[in-house]
Design a protein around this motif. Structure first.
Motif, PDB file in Angstrom:
ATOM      1  N   GLY A 431      45.581  35.174  41.732  1.00 54.23           N
ATOM      2  CA  GLY A 431      45.248  34.215  40.677  1.00 54.23           C
ATOM      3  C   GLY A 431      46.320  34.018  39.631  1.00 54.23           C
ATOM      4  N   LEU A 432      47.548  33.713  40.041  1.00 53.74           N
ATOM      5  CA  LEU A 432      48.652  33.340  39.150  1.00 53.74           C
ATOM      6  C   LEU A 432      49.084  34.461  38.212  1.00 53.74           C
ATOM      7  CD1 LEU A 432      47.614  29.695  38.161  1.00 53.74           C
ATOM      8  CD2 LEU A 432      49.009  30.457  40.091  1.00 53.74           C
ATOM      9  N   ASN A 433      48.673  35.718  38.503  1.00 51.93           N
ATOM     10  CA  ASN A 433      49.050  36.846  37.660  1.00 51.93           C
ATOM     11  C   ASN A 433      48.579  36.658  36.223  1.00 51.93           C
ATOM     12  OD1 ASN A 433      51.956  38.536  36.419  1.00 51.93           O
ATOM     13  ND2 ASN A 433      50.289  39.472  37.550  1.00 51.93           N
ATOM     14  N   TYR A 434      47.537  35.846  36.047  1.00 51.91           N
ATOM     15  CA  TYR A 434      47.059  35.499  34.714  1.00 51.91           C
ATOM     16  C   TYR A 434      46.439  36.718  34.049  1.00 51.91           C
ATOM     17  CZ  TYR A 434      45.362  32.201  31.196  1.00 51.91           C
ATOM     18  OH  TYR A 434      45.157  31.502  30.025  1.00 51.91           O
ATOM     19  N   PHE A 435      46.912  37.056  32.858  1.00 50.15           N
ATOM     20  CA  PHE A 435      46.478  38.229  32.110  1.00 50.15           C
ATOM     21  C   PHE A 435      46.588  39.514  32.933  1.00 50.15           C
ATOM     22  CE2 PHE A 435      44.110  35.024  29.519  1.00 50.15           C
ATOM     23  CZ  PHE A 435      44.799  35.255  28.343  1.00 50.15           C
ATOM     24  N   GLY A 436      47.612  39.580  33.785  1.00 48.07           N
ATOM     25  CA  GLY A 436      47.922  40.827  34.478  1.00 48.07           C
ATOM     26  C   GLY A 436      47.206  41.071  35.778  1.00 48.07           C
ATOM     27  N   SER A 437      46.412  40.115  36.260  1.00 51.02           N
ATOM     28  CA  SER A 437      45.722  40.324  37.531  1.00 51.02           C
ATOM     29  C   SER A 437      46.741  40.414  38.671  1.00 51.02           C
ATOM     30  CB  SER A 437      44.754  39.172  37.803  1.00 51.02           C
ATOM     31  OG  SER A 437      44.094  39.343  39.036  1.00 51.02           O
ATOM     32  N   PRO A 438      46.654  41.418  39.550  1.00 49.23           N
ATOM     33  CA  PRO A 438      47.676  41.624  40.590  1.00 49.23           C
ATOM     34  C   PRO A 438      47.763  40.461  41.580  1.00 49.23           C
ATOM     35  CG  PRO A 438      46.287  43.567  40.341  1.00 49.23           C
ATOM     36  CD  PRO A 438      45.623  42.463  39.571  1.00 49.23           C
ATOM     37  N   VAL A 439      48.952  40.293  42.147  1.00 58.00           N
ATOM     38  CA  VAL A 439      49.190  39.336  43.221  1.00 58.00           C
ATOM     39  C   VAL A 439      49.607  40.150  44.439  1.00 58.00           C
ATOM     40  CG1 VAL A 439      50.558  37.363  43.976  1.00 58.00           C
ATOM     41  CG2 VAL A 439      49.846  37.544  41.581  1.00 58.00           C
ATOM     42  N   ASP A 440      48.611  40.501  45.274  1.00 57.92           N
ATOM     43  CA  ASP A 440      48.873  41.371  46.423  1.00 57.92           C
ATOM     44  C   ASP A 440      48.065  40.950  47.647  1.00 57.92           C
ATOM     45  OD1 ASP A 440      46.323  42.060  45.642  1.00 57.92           O
ATOM     46  OD2 ASP A 440      46.830  44.092  45.017  1.00 57.92           O
ATOM     47  N   ASN A 441      47.651  39.663  47.661  1.00 58.91           N
ATOM     48  CA  ASN A 441      46.852  39.100  48.754  1.00 58.91           C
ATOM     49  C   ASN A 441      45.490  39.770  48.894  1.00 58.91           C
ATOM     50  OD1 ASN A 441      48.855  37.252  49.415  1.00 58.91           O
ATOM     51  ND2 ASN A 441      49.841  38.641  50.877  1.00 58.91           N
ATOM     52  N   GLY A 442      45.055  40.471  47.858  1.00 60.30           N
ATOM     53  CA  GLY A 442      43.726  41.081  47.857  1.00 60.30           C
ATOM     54  C   GLY A 442      42.863  40.521  46.741  1.00 60.30           C
ATOM     55  N   TRP A 443      41.550  40.782  46.818  1.00 64.74           N
ATOM     56  CA  TRP A 443      40.611  40.313  45.802  1.00 64.74           C
ATOM     57  C   TRP A 443      40.479  41.347  44.692  1.00 64.74           C
ATOM     58  CZ3 TRP A 443      38.421  35.564  45.385  1.00 64.74           C
ATOM     59  CH2 TRP A 443      38.496  34.724  46.491  1.00 64.74           C
ATOM     60  N   HIS A 444      40.424  40.844  43.454  1.00 70.10           N
ATOM     61  CA  HIS A 444      40.269  41.722  42.300  1.00 70.10           C
ATOM     62  C   HIS A 444      39.224  41.135  41.363  1.00 70.10           C
ATOM     63  CE1 HIS A 444      43.697  44.337  43.240  1.00 70.10           C
ATOM     64  NE2 HIS A 444      44.263  43.231  43.711  1.00 70.10           N
ATOM     65  N   THR A 445      38.590  42.037  40.587  1.00 66.33           N
ATOM     66  CA  THR A 445      37.459  41.634  39.745  1.00 66.33           C
ATOM     67  C   THR A 445      37.664  42.082  38.306  1.00 66.33           C
ATOM     68  OG1 THR A 445      35.930  41.781  41.622  1.00 66.33           O
ATOM     69  CG2 THR A 445      34.965  41.831  39.421  1.00 66.33           C
ATOM     70  N   SER A 446      37.308  41.180  37.401  1.00 70.51           N
ATOM     71  CA  SER A 446      37.274  41.488  35.970  1.00 70.51           C
ATOM     72  C   SER A 446      35.885  41.142  35.453  1.00 70.51           C
ATOM     73  CB  SER A 446      38.334  40.682  35.213  1.00 70.51           C
ATOM     74  OG  SER A 446      38.240  40.904  33.821  1.00 70.51           O
ATOM     75  N   ILE A 447      35.249  42.110  34.800  1.00 75.02           N
ATOM     76  CA  ILE A 447      33.945  41.892  34.178  1.00 75.02           C
ATOM     77  C   ILE A 447      34.192  41.746  32.676  1.00 75.02           C
ATOM     78  CG2 ILE A 447      31.636  42.803  33.766  1.00 75.02           C
ATOM     79  CD1 ILE A 447      31.921  44.384  36.357  1.00 75.02           C
ATOM     80  N   GLN A 448      33.791  40.598  32.113  1.00 73.70           N
ATOM     81  CA  GLN A 448      34.104  40.316  30.717  1.00 73.70           C
ATOM     82  C   GLN A 448      32.868  39.861  29.951  1.00 73.70           C
ATOM     83  OE1 GLN A 448      37.492  37.927  29.803  1.00 73.70           O
ATOM     84  NE2 GLN A 448      38.740  38.740  31.468  1.00 73.70           N
ATOM     85  N   THR A 449      32.847  40.219  28.673  1.00 73.69           N
ATOM     86  CA  THR A 449      31.882  39.655  27.753  1.00 73.69           C
ATOM     87  C   THR A 449      32.612  39.174  26.517  1.00 73.69           C
ATOM     88  OG1 THR A 449      29.920  40.090  26.386  1.00 73.69           O
ATOM     89  CG2 THR A 449      31.421  41.919  26.751  1.00 73.69           C
TER      90      THR A 449
END
Length: 455
Positions: A431-449
């Protein structure tokens, strides 16, 4: 009672008093058996004297109050005291009334937000079970005077701040509005192009909910909504501390979007009973000036969107195609691939494919509730996808070939009067490395409030 009436009554009472005094003097010389008549005349004389005294006091107080009222509205004293000019008093009153009316037409508002997050790629987040931070503080001013209107929104974040939007507007008639300043670009589904908190990939890439500096004309006629805009500069300055993502000159690649034209047309099909569907098309393009090479390329984008409101449901679909043709410095100098364009927002830079297509699909449901202070639950899901035209990577300077970026935001907004709380589960792949999300062809999750208050 007027002063003229008081004066007339005063004269009558004085005359009556004189007559009564004469009668009393005559009565003193009367026979003793007329003593009862004398006492009655004296009582009447005393009553008239008391009434005369009260009337004089009232008249004196009224005259003093009138003088005090006049002195309060007089202009500042000069070398020679003068009586207030009635016309100047009237003019001053009209000016004060106009100023008060203008103040009443101005609205001041704001927002305070705190953010809580848990990121599955962060070891610190795992060790501490998430984090809580200051989100933002917003100040806004909106108002109108006759056919003129204005709006400003300024945002404060942790470590940086910027003007999110600010413009002056003119409404020549009920169907047209002209705005000058930092205004929203007429492109794609409006106003945001998404329904959750986090946004979509087209928003992160600068194709939805983007603010640019220029002039915009909006026209509403029946089912038609049309807009035309000219933007002298997509940003106020060359940095990355702004709301909407754009190519920025203050970067290793050095591109800046200048002299852009944008147009949008939407047609709304009314299905009755709060059911409607809008079909819209839009386009934007212009000069892409490189501050490193002092040469100009170009860029363009186009979109088609569907925005449907069906009772408590709302759905959005959008397809966007775009292309940047920059005159970059050499890859060796910039260390940035020519297959990407470097953009920036919210204080940092990131990379998107310089050509490609983007797709979004959103759905939401609004449900009113009566749970104590809780008034509404707003459920939403935003999905977006980028199909690059060629090799692309959002890390390593754009060199490489990653899988296509995908992003999904699922959540609910809880509203209780001025209080609100967003709860989002954000999953992404590259996801465009937005706010540090990895770019490694895998799925990642952020839970936010994100919770706070509107005021």
């Amino acid at each position: 009672m007027t002063s003229r009436t008081d004066s007339r009554r005063l004269k009558l009472l004085t005359l009556s008093l004189s007559i009564s005094t004469a009668m009393a003097a005559t009565a003193v010389q009367a026979a003793p058996d007329d003593q009862q008549t004398i006492e009655a005349l004296r009582a009447q004389l005393q009553q008239m004297q008391q009434r005369l005294d009260r009337l004089e006091q009232q008249q004196s107080a009224g005259t003093s109050g009138s003088q005090q009222s006049v002195s309060t509205n007089e202009a500042p004293a000069t070398t020679a005291p003068q009586q207030a000019d009635p016309q100047s008093q009237q003019s001053l009153a009209q000016q004060n009334k106009s100023a008060i009316e203008q103040m009443q037409q101005t609205e001041f508002s704001g927002q305070l937000v705190f953010n809580g997050s848990f990121n599955d790629w962060s070891e610190q987040s795992k060790d501490t079970t998430g984090d809580m931070d200051f989100g933002k503080f917003v100040l806004a001013v909106d108002g109108e005077v006759d056919d003129l209107e204005y709006s400003l929104e300024y945002r404060f974040y942790d470590g940086y701040q910027f003007l999110k939007s600010g413009w002056l507007g003119f409404n020549p008639n009920d169907n047209d509005t002209i705005r000058v300043g930092l205004v929203q670009t007429p492109f794609g589904n409006m106003d945001y192009g998404y329904q959750g908190w986090y946004g979509t990939l087209p928003y992160l890439a600068g194709f939805n909910d983007n603010q640019n500096a220029g002039v915009k004309w909006d026209h509403h006629q029946g089912p038609w909504d049309t807009s035309l805009a000219f933007f002298k500069s997509d940003n106020l300055g060359s940095g990355n501390e702004h709301y909407g993502a754009n190519a920025i000159g203050d970067s290793p690649q050095g591109n800046s979007e200048e002299n852009q034209l944008a147009a949008r047309a939407g047609y709304t099909f009314d299905h009755g009973d709060d059911y409607s569907t809008q079909l819209n098309v839009s386009a934007k393009g212009g000069q892409l000036y490189n501050e490193q090479t002092n040469r100009s390329g170009d860029n363009w984008s186009a979109a088609i969107g569907i925005d449907g409101s069906y009772g408590n449901w709302r759905t959005m679909l959008q397809a966007t195609t775009y292309e940047y043709n920059p005159k970059n410095p050499s890859e060796a100098q910039s260390e940035i691939s020519d297959n990407v364009i470097q953009i920036g927002a919210f204080g940092f830079n990131y990379l998107i494919p310089k050509r490609g297509q983007m797709y979004t699909a959103s759905a939401s449901y609004s449900m009113d509730v009566d749970w104590g202070p809780v008034e509404n639950l707003f459920f939403f899901n935003d999905f977006s996808y980028i199909d690059p035209a060629g090799d692309f990577s959002s890390i390593n300077g754009g060199f490489g070939d990653q899988d296509d970026p995908m992003l999904n935001d699922l959540g609910v907004l809880v509203t209780a009067g001025p209080y609100f709380a967003w709860f989002d589960i954000i999953t992404n792949k590259n996801g465009l490395n937005y706010f540090g999300s990895p770019v490694d062809n895998g799925w990642h999750t952020s839970i936010q409030t994100n919770f706070g208050i509107n005021f």
